[in-house]
Write a protein that holds these residues in place. Structure first.
Motif, PDB file in Angstrom:
ATOM      1  N   THR A  33     -60.540 -13.627 -25.308  1.00 53.32           N
ATOM      2  CA  THR A  33     -61.643 -12.693 -25.208  1.00 53.32           C
ATOM      3  C   THR A  33     -61.371 -11.494 -26.103  1.00 53.32           C
ATOM      4  O   THR A  33     -60.215 -11.175 -26.391  1.00 53.32           O
ATOM      5  N   LEU A  34     -62.420 -10.851 -26.550  1.00 54.43           N
ATOM      6  CA  LEU A  34     -62.306  -9.501 -27.091  1.00 54.43           C
ATOM      7  C   LEU A  34     -62.775  -8.563 -25.994  1.00 54.43           C
ATOM      8  O   LEU A  34     -63.849  -8.776 -25.416  1.00 54.43           O
ATOM      9  N   ALA A  35     -61.982  -7.564 -25.722  1.00 53.50           N
ATOM     10  CA  ALA A  35     -62.266  -6.706 -24.589  1.00 53.50           C
ATOM     11  C   ALA A  35     -62.090  -5.239 -24.955  1.00 53.50           C
ATOM     12  O   ALA A  35     -61.498  -4.899 -25.974  1.00 53.50           O
ATOM     13  N   TRP A  36     -62.611  -4.404 -24.078  1.00 54.45           N
ATOM     14  CA  TRP A  36     -62.453  -2.961 -24.201  1.00 54.45           C
ATOM     15  C   TRP A  36     -61.654  -2.442 -23.011  1.00 54.45           C
ATOM     16  O   TRP A  36     -61.918  -2.810 -21.861  1.00 54.45           O
ATOM     17  N   PHE A  37     -60.710  -1.578 -23.323  1.00 52.08           N
ATOM     18  CA  PHE A  37     -59.970  -0.819 -22.328  1.00 52.08           C
ATOM     19  C   PHE A  37     -60.169   0.655 -22.663  1.00 52.08           C
ATOM     20  O   PHE A  37     -60.564   1.010 -23.758  1.00 52.08           O
ATOM     21  N   ARG A  38     -59.823   1.498 -21.719  1.00 55.10           N
ATOM     22  CA  ARG A  38     -59.814   2.927 -22.004  1.00 55.10           C
ATOM     23  C   ARG A  38     -58.637   3.588 -21.310  1.00 55.10           C
ATOM     24  O   ARG A  38     -58.147   3.097 -20.291  1.00 55.10           O
ATOM     25  N   GLN A  39     -58.215   4.690 -21.887  1.00 58.44           N
ATOM     26  CA  GLN A  39     -57.103   5.441 -21.313  1.00 58.44           C
ATOM     27  C   GLN A  39     -57.411   6.922 -21.401  1.00 58.44           C
ATOM     28  O   GLN A  39     -57.503   7.489 -22.496  1.00 58.44           O
ATOM     29  N   ALA A  40     -57.569   7.523 -20.237  1.00 59.24           N
ATOM     30  CA  ALA A  40     -57.815   8.954 -20.154  1.00 59.24           C
ATOM     31  C   ALA A  40     -56.480   9.689 -20.134  1.00 59.24           C
ATOM     32  O   ALA A  40     -55.448   9.111 -19.775  1.00 59.24           O
ATOM     33  N   PRO A  41     -56.469  10.960 -20.506  1.00 59.17           N
ATOM     34  CA  PRO A  41     -55.211  11.726 -20.511  1.00 59.17           C
ATOM     35  C   PRO A  41     -54.522  11.684 -19.166  1.00 59.17           C
ATOM     36  O   PRO A  41     -55.144  11.943 -18.128  1.00 59.17           O
ATOM     37  N   GLY A  42     -53.251  11.320 -19.172  1.00 61.01           N
ATOM     38  CA  GLY A  42     -52.467  11.302 -17.948  1.00 61.01           C
ATOM     39  C   GLY A  42     -52.727  10.131 -17.022  1.00 61.01           C
ATOM     40  O   GLY A  42     -52.200  10.094 -15.905  1.00 61.01           O
ATOM     41  N   LYS A  43     -53.546   9.179 -17.468  1.00 61.77           N
ATOM     42  CA  LYS A  43     -53.881   8.028 -16.626  1.00 61.77           C
ATOM     43  C   LYS A  43     -53.461   6.726 -17.293  1.00 61.77           C
ATOM     44  O   LYS A  43     -53.219   6.671 -18.490  1.00 61.77           O
ATOM     45  N   GLU A  44     -53.418   5.677 -16.487  1.00 61.50           N
ATOM     46  CA  GLU A  44     -53.089   4.366 -17.022  1.00 61.50           C
ATOM     47  C   GLU A  44     -54.277   3.774 -17.785  1.00 61.50           C
ATOM     48  O   GLU A  44     -55.432   4.135 -17.531  1.00 61.50           O
ATOM     49  N   ARG A  45     -53.953   2.840 -18.663  1.00 60.21           N
ATOM     50  CA  ARG A  45     -55.003   2.154 -19.383  1.00 60.21           C
ATOM     51  C   ARG A  45     -55.759   1.237 -18.416  1.00 60.21           C
ATOM     52  O   ARG A  45     -55.135   0.510 -17.634  1.00 60.21           O
ATOM     53  N   GLU A  46     -57.089   1.279 -18.462  1.00 60.23           N
ATOM     54  CA  GLU A  46     -57.875   0.483 -17.531  1.00 60.23           C
ATOM     55  C   GLU A  46     -58.878  -0.397 -18.269  1.00 60.23           C
ATOM     56  O   GLU A  46     -59.406  -0.032 -19.332  1.00 60.23           O
ATOM     57  N   PHE A  47     -59.145  -1.536 -17.668  1.00 59.36           N
ATOM     58  CA  PHE A  47     -60.065  -2.502 -18.247  1.00 59.36           C
ATOM     59  C   PHE A  47     -61.506  -2.021 -18.094  1.00 59.36           C
ATOM     60  O   PHE A  47     -61.912  -1.556 -17.031  1.00 59.36           O
ATOM     61  N   VAL A  48     -62.277  -2.173 -19.169  1.00 56.52           N
ATOM     62  CA  VAL A  48     -63.690  -1.806 -19.128  1.00 56.52           C
ATOM     63  C   VAL A  48     -64.571  -3.061 -19.098  1.00 56.52           C
ATOM     64  O   VAL A  48     -65.354  -3.265 -18.172  1.00 56.52           O
ATOM     65  N   ALA A  49     -64.417  -3.904 -20.121  1.00 56.30           N
ATOM     66  CA  ALA A  49     -65.280  -5.086 -20.219  1.00 56.30           C
ATOM     67  C   ALA A  49     -64.679  -6.086 -21.190  1.00 56.30           C
ATOM     68  O   ALA A  49     -63.941  -5.713 -22.100  1.00 56.30           O
ATOM     69  N   GLY A  50     -65.030  -7.355 -20.992  1.00 53.15           N
ATOM     70  CA  GLY A  50     -64.612  -8.408 -21.904  1.00 53.15           C
ATOM     71  C   GLY A  50     -65.771  -9.346 -22.162  1.00 53.15           C
ATOM     72  O   GLY A  50     -66.757  -9.362 -21.408  1.00 53.15           O
ATOM     73  N   ILE A  51     -65.656 -10.139 -23.214  1.00 54.56           N
ATOM     74  CA  ILE A  51     -66.737 -11.063 -23.560  1.00 54.56           C
ATOM     75  C   ILE A  51     -66.124 -12.337 -24.138  1.00 54.56           C
ATOM     76  O   ILE A  51     -65.096 -12.304 -24.808  1.00 54.56           O
ATOM     77  N   SER A  52     -66.782 -13.467 -23.853  1.00 52.81           N
ATOM     78  CA  SER A  52     -66.279 -14.750 -24.322  1.00 52.81           C
ATOM     79  C   SER A  52     -66.348 -14.841 -25.843  1.00 52.81           C
ATOM     80  O   SER A  52     -67.085 -14.082 -26.493  1.00 52.81           O
ATOM     81  N   SER A  53     -65.615 -15.793 -26.400  1.00 49.42           N
ATOM     82  CA  SER A  53     -65.545 -15.907 -27.857  1.00 49.42           C
ATOM     83  C   SER A  53     -66.921 -16.207 -28.468  1.00 49.42           C
ATOM     84  O   SER A  53     -67.214 -15.769 -29.580  1.00 49.42           O
ATOM     85  N   GLU A  54     -67.763 -16.913 -27.738  1.00 48.64           N
ATOM     86  CA  GLU A  54     -69.111 -17.211 -28.227  1.00 48.64           C
ATOM     87  C   GLU A  54     -70.091 -16.072 -27.966  1.00 48.64           C
ATOM     88  O   GLU A  54     -71.224 -16.107 -28.457  1.00 48.64           O
ATOM     89  N   GLY A  55     -69.655 -15.111 -27.167  1.00 48.95           N
ATOM     90  CA  GLY A  55     -70.528 -13.975 -26.858  1.00 48.95           C
ATOM     91  C   GLY A  55     -71.523 -14.232 -25.750  1.00 48.95           C
ATOM     92  O   GLY A  55     -72.419 -13.423 -25.534  1.00 48.95           O
ATOM     93  N   ALA A  56     -71.372 -15.346 -25.036  1.00 50.79           N
ATOM     94  CA  ALA A  56     -72.366 -15.709 -24.029  1.00 50.79           C
ATOM     95  C   ALA A  56     -72.082 -15.140 -22.653  1.00 50.79           C
ATOM     96  O   ALA A  56     -72.996 -14.945 -21.851  1.00 50.79           O
ATOM     97  N   LYS A  72     -71.734  -8.981 -28.519  1.00 50.96           N
ATOM     98  CA  LYS A  72     -70.956  -9.493 -29.642  1.00 50.96           C
ATOM     99  C   LYS A  72     -71.863 -10.049 -30.724  1.00 50.96           C
ATOM    100  O   LYS A  72     -72.847 -10.722 -30.429  1.00 50.96           O
ATOM    101  N   ASP A  73     -71.507  -9.760 -31.965  1.00 53.74           N
ATOM    102  CA  ASP A  73     -72.138 -10.403 -33.123  1.00 53.74           C
ATOM    103  C   ASP A  73     -71.091 -11.367 -33.685  1.00 53.74           C
ATOM    104  O   ASP A  73     -70.173 -10.948 -34.396  1.00 53.74           O
ATOM    105  N   LYS A  74     -71.224 -12.624 -33.315  1.00 49.79           N
ATOM    106  CA  LYS A  74     -70.208 -13.605 -33.666  1.00 49.79           C
ATOM    107  C   LYS A  74     -70.059 -13.757 -35.177  1.00 49.79           C
ATOM    108  O   LYS A  74     -68.959 -13.921 -35.692  1.00 49.79           O
ATOM    109  N   ALA A  75     -71.167 -13.666 -35.882  1.00 48.77           N
ATOM    110  CA  ALA A  75     -71.131 -13.833 -37.337  1.00 48.77           C
ATOM    111  C   ALA A  75     -70.317 -12.741 -38.019  1.00 48.77           C
ATOM    112  O   ALA A  75     -69.745 -12.956 -39.086  1.00 48.77           O
ATOM    113  N   LYS A  76     -70.280 -11.577 -37.401  1.00 46.78           N
ATOM    114  CA  LYS A  76     -69.550 -10.436 -37.963  1.00 46.78           C
ATOM    115  C   LYS A  76     -68.189 -10.240 -37.303  1.00 46.78           C
ATOM    116  O   LYS A  76     -67.481  -9.283 -37.647  1.00 46.78           O
ATOM    117  N   ASN A  77     -67.837 -11.102 -36.367  1.00 48.25           N
ATOM    118  CA  ASN A  77     -66.580 -10.930 -35.611  1.00 48.25           C
ATOM    119  C   ASN A  77     -66.484  -9.518 -35.035  1.00 48.25           C
ATOM    120  O   ASN A  77     -65.426  -8.887 -35.046  1.00 48.25           O
TER     121      ASN A  77
END
Length: 122
Positions: A33-56, A72-77
Protein backbone atom coordinates in the motif's frame (compact mmCIF):
# COMPACT_ATOMS: atom_id res chain seq x y z
CA UNK A 1 13.84 0.72 -3.05
CA UNK A 2 11.08 3.07 -4.04
CA UNK A 3 11.61 6.82 -3.73
CA UNK A 4 8.70 8.82 -2.36
CA UNK A 5 8.36 12.59 -2.66
CA UNK A 6 5.66 14.54 -0.84
CA UNK A 7 4.39 17.97 -1.80
CA UNK A 8 1.52 20.30 -0.99
CA UNK A 9 2.24 21.14 2.64
CA UNK A 10 2.13 24.64 4.01
CA UNK A 11 0.56 27.04 6.47
CA UNK A 12 -3.22 27.36 6.46
CA UNK A 13 -6.00 28.79 8.58
CA UNK A 14 -8.35 26.64 10.63
CA UNK A 15 -11.37 25.57 8.62
CA UNK A 16 -9.50 25.47 5.31
CA UNK A 17 -8.72 22.39 3.23
CA UNK A 18 -5.44 21.07 1.91
CA UNK A 19 -4.34 18.38 -0.52
CA UNK A 20 -1.04 16.60 -0.15
CA UNK A 21 0.58 14.64 -2.96
CA UNK A 22 3.06 11.78 -2.90
CA UNK A 23 4.74 10.58 -6.07
CA UNK A 24 6.45 7.21 -6.14
CA UNK A 25 9.37 6.33 -8.40
CA UNK A 26 7.71 3.11 -9.50
CA UNK A 27 4.41 1.26 -9.46
CA UNK A 28 3.27 -0.10 -6.09
CA UNK A 29 3.35 -3.91 -5.90
CA UNK A 30 -0.06 -5.53 -5.44
CA UNK A 31 0.81 -6.73 -1.92
CA UNK A 32 1.71 -3.24 -0.80
CA UNK A 33 0.00 0.00 0.00
CA UNK A 34 0.93 3.64 -0.26
CA UNK A 35 -0.11 5.28 2.95
CA UNK A 36 -0.02 8.51 4.89
CA UNK A 37 1.20 8.91 8.44
CA UNK A 38 1.61 12.05 10.48
CA UNK A 39 3.73 13.07 13.42
CA UNK A 40 2.93 16.04 15.59
CA UNK A 41 5.60 17.66 17.79
CA UNK A 42 6.32 15.49 20.80
CA UNK A 43 4.01 12.70 19.65
CA UNK A 44 4.43 9.32 18.02
CA UNK A 45 3.94 8.82 14.33
CA UNK A 46 0.34 7.78 13.64
CA UNK A 47 -1.40 6.17 10.71
CA UNK A 48 -3.77 8.35 8.70
CA UNK A 49 -4.85 6.39 5.63
CA UNK A 50 -3.76 3.77 3.12
CA UNK A 51 -4.88 2.72 -0.34
CA UNK A 52 -4.53 -0.44 -2.41
CA UNK A 53 -2.07 -0.59 -5.29
CA UNK A 54 -4.92 -0.34 -7.81
CA UNK A 55 -6.45 2.57 -5.93
CA UNK A 56 -9.77 0.80 -5.42
CA UNK A 57 -9.76 0.25 -1.67
CA UNK A 58 -8.96 2.86 0.97
CA UNK A 59 -8.73 2.44 4.72
CA UNK A 60 -8.35 4.95 7.52
CA UNK A 61 -7.12 5.19 11.06
CA UNK A 62 -9.97 5.17 13.56
CA UNK A 63 -9.58 8.83 14.47
CA UNK A 64 -9.09 9.89 10.85
CA UNK A 65 -12.45 8.93 9.38
CA UNK A 66 -14.54 11.79 8.05
CA UNK A 67 -12.21 14.69 7.24
CA UNK A 68 -9.48 12.74 5.43
CA UNK A 69 -9.73 11.33 1.93
CA UNK A 70 -7.01 9.30 0.25
CA UNK A 71 -7.03 8.74 -3.49
CA UNK A 72 -4.66 7.54 -6.17
CA UNK A 73 -3.76 8.27 -9.77
CA UNK A 74 -2.28 4.95 -10.77
CA UNK A 75 -0.97 6.25 -14.09
CA UNK A 76 1.10 8.86 -12.27
CA UNK A 77 2.11 6.62 -9.35
CA UNK A 78 0.76 9.41 -7.16
CA UNK A 79 -1.30 9.26 -3.99
CA UNK A 80 -3.23 12.20 -2.60
CA UNK A 81 -4.48 13.06 0.85
CA UNK A 82 -7.16 15.67 1.14
CA UNK A 83 -7.84 17.11 4.58
CA UNK A 84 -11.00 19.14 5.11
CA UNK A 85 -11.89 21.52 7.92
CA UNK A 86 -8.34 21.68 9.27
CA UNK A 87 -7.78 22.40 12.95
CA UNK A 88 -4.60 23.35 14.84
CA UNK A 89 -4.52 19.73 16.08
CA UNK A 90 -3.78 18.67 12.51
CA UNK A 91 -0.44 20.47 12.66
CA UNK A 92 2.18 17.82 11.94
CA UNK A 93 4.68 16.49 9.47
CA UNK A 94 2.82 14.26 7.04
CA UNK A 95 4.76 11.31 5.65
CA UNK A 96 4.10 9.10 2.68
CA UNK A 97 5.17 5.48 3.05
CA UNK A 98 5.05 2.17 1.19
CA UNK A 99 4.47 -1.04 3.07
CA UNK A 100 2.23 -3.99 3.78
CA UNK A 101 -1.30 -3.50 2.52
CA UNK A 102 -3.84 -3.37 5.33
CA UNK A 103 -1.35 -2.52 8.04
CA UNK A 104 -1.40 0.62 10.17
CA UNK A 105 1.87 -0.12 11.95
CA UNK A 106 4.97 1.98 11.36
CA UNK A 107 7.20 -1.10 11.45
CA UNK A 108 5.40 -2.63 8.46
CA UNK A 109 6.47 0.24 6.22
CA UNK A 110 10.02 0.22 4.91
CA UNK A 111 10.07 3.14 2.48
CA UNK A 112 9.39 6.69 3.60
CA UNK A 113 9.34 10.13 2.11
CA UNK A 114 10.96 13.09 3.81
CA UNK A 115 7.65 14.50 4.93
CA UNK A 116 5.59 17.61 4.32
CA UNK A 117 4.96 20.13 7.07
CA UNK A 118 1.36 21.21 7.63
CA UNK A 119 0.79 24.06 10.04
CA UNK A 120 -2.72 25.15 10.96
CA UNK A 121 -3.30 28.39 12.78
CA UNK A 122 -6.48 29.39 14.56
Amino acid sequence: QVQLVESGGGSVQAGESLRLSCTASRRTPSSNTLAWFRQAPGKEREFVAGISSEGAIAYYGDSMKGRFTISKDKAKNTVYLRINDLTPEDTAVYYCAEGLYGSEEVEDFDSWGRGAQVTVSS
